[in-house]
Design a protein around this motif. Structure first.
Motif, short mmCIF file in Angstrom:
data_model
loop_
_atom_site.label_atom_id
_atom_site.label_comp_id
_atom_site.label_asym_id
_atom_site.label_seq_id
_atom_site.Cartn_x
_atom_site.Cartn_y
_atom_site.Cartn_z
N LYS A 196 1.00 -1.20 -0.06
CA LYS A 196 0.05 -0.14 -0.09
C LYS A 196 1.01 1.20 -0.07
CE LYS A 196 -3.51 -2.57 2.43
NZ LYS A 196 -4.28 -2.53 3.77
N ILE A 197 0.31 2.37 -0.75
CA ILE A 197 1.11 3.41 -0.86
C ILE A 197 0.36 4.77 -0.40
CG2 ILE A 197 2.87 2.63 -2.52
CD1 ILE A 197 1.07 4.08 -4.47
N ALA A 198 1.17 5.80 -0.23
CA ALA A 198 0.25 7.28 0.01
C ALA A 198 1.10 8.29 -0.81
CB ALA A 198 0.45 7.35 1.68
N PHE A 199 0.30 9.32 -1.07
CA PHE A 199 0.94 10.31 -1.77
C PHE A 199 -0.11 11.66 -1.85
CE2 PHE A 199 -1.11 7.37 -4.52
CZ PHE A 199 -2.32 7.99 -5.03
N GLU A 200 0.51 12.59 -1.92
CA GLU A 200 -0.23 13.89 -2.12
C GLU A 200 -0.84 14.00 -3.67
OE1 GLU A 200 -0.89 16.80 0.21
OE2 GLU A 200 -0.10 15.45 1.77
N GLY B 145 -7.52 21.17 -7.95
CA GLY B 145 -6.22 21.64 -7.96
C GLY B 145 -5.45 21.64 -6.50
N VAL B 146 -6.44 21.11 -5.57
CA VAL B 146 -5.99 21.35 -4.06
C VAL B 146 -5.25 19.78 -3.87
CG1 VAL B 146 -6.89 21.55 -1.69
CG2 VAL B 146 -7.92 22.79 -3.56
N PRO B 147 -4.08 19.88 -3.21
CA PRO B 147 -3.49 18.41 -2.82
C PRO B 147 -4.05 18.16 -1.57
CG PRO B 147 -1.90 20.65 -2.90
CD PRO B 147 -3.20 21.23 -2.98
N GLU B 148 -4.32 16.61 -1.72
CA GLU B 148 -4.84 16.00 -0.31
C GLU B 148 -4.07 14.77 -0.47
OE1 GLU B 148 -8.97 14.39 -2.64
OE2 GLU B 148 -9.11 16.18 -1.38
N LEU B 149 -4.12 14.17 0.82
CA LEU B 149 -3.24 12.86 0.89
C LEU B 149 -4.32 11.76 0.51
CD1 LEU B 149 -0.69 11.62 2.37
CD2 LEU B 149 -1.96 11.36 4.17
N ARG B 150 -3.79 10.97 -0.19
CA ARG B 150 -4.46 9.80 -0.61
C ARG B 150 -3.63 8.42 -0.34
NH1 ARG B 150 -8.19 11.96 -4.44
NH2 ARG B 150 -9.38 9.94 -3.95
N SER B 151 -4.50 7.45 0.12
CA SER B 151 -3.87 6.10 0.80
C SER B 151 -4.43 5.24 -0.15
CB SER B 151 -4.33 5.80 1.95
OG SER B 151 -3.67 6.68 2.87
N VAL B 152 -3.72 4.40 -0.75
CA VAL B 152 -4.09 3.57 -2.18
C VAL B 152 -3.39 1.92 -1.99
CG1 VAL B 152 -4.19 3.30 -4.59
CG2 VAL B 152 -4.50 5.42 -3.57
N ALA B 153 -4.21 0.91 -2.27
CA ALA B 153 -3.72 -0.27 -2.74
C ALA B 153 -3.62 -0.39 -4.17
CB ALA B 153 -4.64 -1.36 -2.10
N ASP C 142 -8.86 3.04 -3.05
CA ASP C 142 -8.67 4.14 -2.49
C ASP C 142 -9.08 3.71 -1.22
OD1 ASP C 142 -9.23 6.54 -0.96
OD2 ASP C 142 -9.39 7.83 -2.72
N LEU C 143 -8.16 3.64 -0.23
CA LEU C 143 -8.33 3.02 1.20
C LEU C 143 -9.09 3.94 2.36
CD1 LEU C 143 -4.71 1.71 1.75
CD2 LEU C 143 -6.95 0.27 1.08
N ASP C 144 -9.25 5.26 1.91
CA ASP C 144 -10.12 6.07 2.51
C ASP C 144 -11.59 6.13 2.11
OD1 ASP C 144 -8.04 7.00 4.11
OD2 ASP C 144 -7.60 8.40 2.71
N TYR D 180 -2.08 -6.99 0.62
CA TYR D 180 -3.51 -6.73 0.00
C TYR D 180 -3.70 -7.74 -1.22
CZ TYR D 180 -1.66 -3.64 -3.61
OH TYR D 180 -1.06 -3.21 -4.62
N GLU D 181 -4.77 -8.05 -1.63
CA GLU D 181 -5.28 -8.95 -2.82
C GLU D 181 -5.82 -8.04 -3.68
OE1 GLU D 181 -4.23 -12.17 -3.73
OE2 GLU D 181 -3.04 -12.24 -1.66
N ILE D 182 -5.68 -8.22 -4.98
CA ILE D 182 -6.50 -7.60 -5.90
C ILE D 182 -7.68 -8.02 -6.22
CG2 ILE D 182 -6.44 -6.76 -8.55
CD1 ILE D 182 -3.54 -6.62 -8.19
N ASP D 183 -8.65 -7.10 -6.07
CA ASP D 183 -10.05 -7.64 -6.47
C ASP D 183 -10.30 -7.72 -8.02
OD1 ASP D 183 -12.84 -8.06 -6.50
OD2 ASP D 183 -13.38 -6.24 -5.66
N THR D 184 -10.07 -8.97 -8.45
CA THR D 184 -10.22 -8.87 -9.92
C THR D 184 -11.63 -8.93 -10.41
OG1 THR D 184 -10.19 -11.57 -9.65
CG2 THR D 184 -8.06 -10.40 -10.37
#
Length: 188
Positions: free
Chosen positions: A78-82, A88-96, A113-115, A140-144
């Motif tokens: 899992k990763i996170a990034f702005e 155009g507003v930056p927000e923190l995203r948490s993603v698998a 998107d984990l949130d 995590y597992e990918i939901d195919t």
């Protein structure tokens, strides 16, 4: 057409493979290609020289996060990034992260998107930070099943057109199509 098995390739290998593919496509415009076409014609082999200029594909832009995204998909971290939202507003995203694709000049990350607990597509050029790994490998597992019905780009399905082409002509139309023989001279 050739297929490459990408299992076991590093992110750097995939980037180099992308460069090689781009270089090969660009080489189709080189003088050697035109010379080869002339030689084929002299042997009585009909070719579509007009297709050479139509197959040019420009160099693909590579964002700095690309290798990290590929690595996180490969090892299921899992990763996170702005991320700059639609305003155009930056927000923190948490993603698998599930997969990476390239369409119309842009790289897209598809992931959960984990949130929001929803599949989302993120345009990589809208990332405002480096990739931060937030989990262990194989977390995590990918939901195919959900991938089968997901609308990746928010676009309508493309229209289908049926056209008739002389055999050996119009290669740029044939690249993403299926040919059906009409007679000895024509295909649709």
């Amino acid at each position: 057409k050739y297929k490459v098995q990408v299992d076991g390739l590093t992110p750097e290998d995939l980037i180099l493979l992308n460069y090689a593919a781009s270089s090969w496509r660009s080489a189709s415009l080189a003088s050697e290609s035109h010379s080869a076409i002339r030689k084929l014609k002299s042997l009585g082999i009909d070719t579509d020289v007009e297709a050479l200029s139509a197959t040019y594909i420009p160099k693909i832009y590579e964002p700095e996060q690309l290798a990290d995204i590929i690595e996180s998909i490969t090892v299921r971290q899992k990763i996170a990034f702005e991320y700059r939202n639609i305003n155009g507003v930056p927000e923190l995203r948490s993603v698998a992260p599930y997969q990476l694709s390239y369409k119309n000049g842009f790289w897209y990350l598809l992931g959960l998107d984990l949130d929001k607990n929803e599949l989302r597509t993120f345009r990589v050029d809208r990332f405002d930070s480096a990739i931060n790994v937030t989990s262990k490998v194989n977390s995590y597992e990918i939901d195919t099943e959900s991938l089968k019905t997901f609308d990746y780009y928010g676009l309508e399905k493309p229209e289908v057109a049926v056209i008739a082409l002389r055999k050996g002509r119009g290669q740029h139309f044939r690249n993403n199509s299926q040919a059906v023989e009409i007679d000895e001279e024509w295909e649709k």
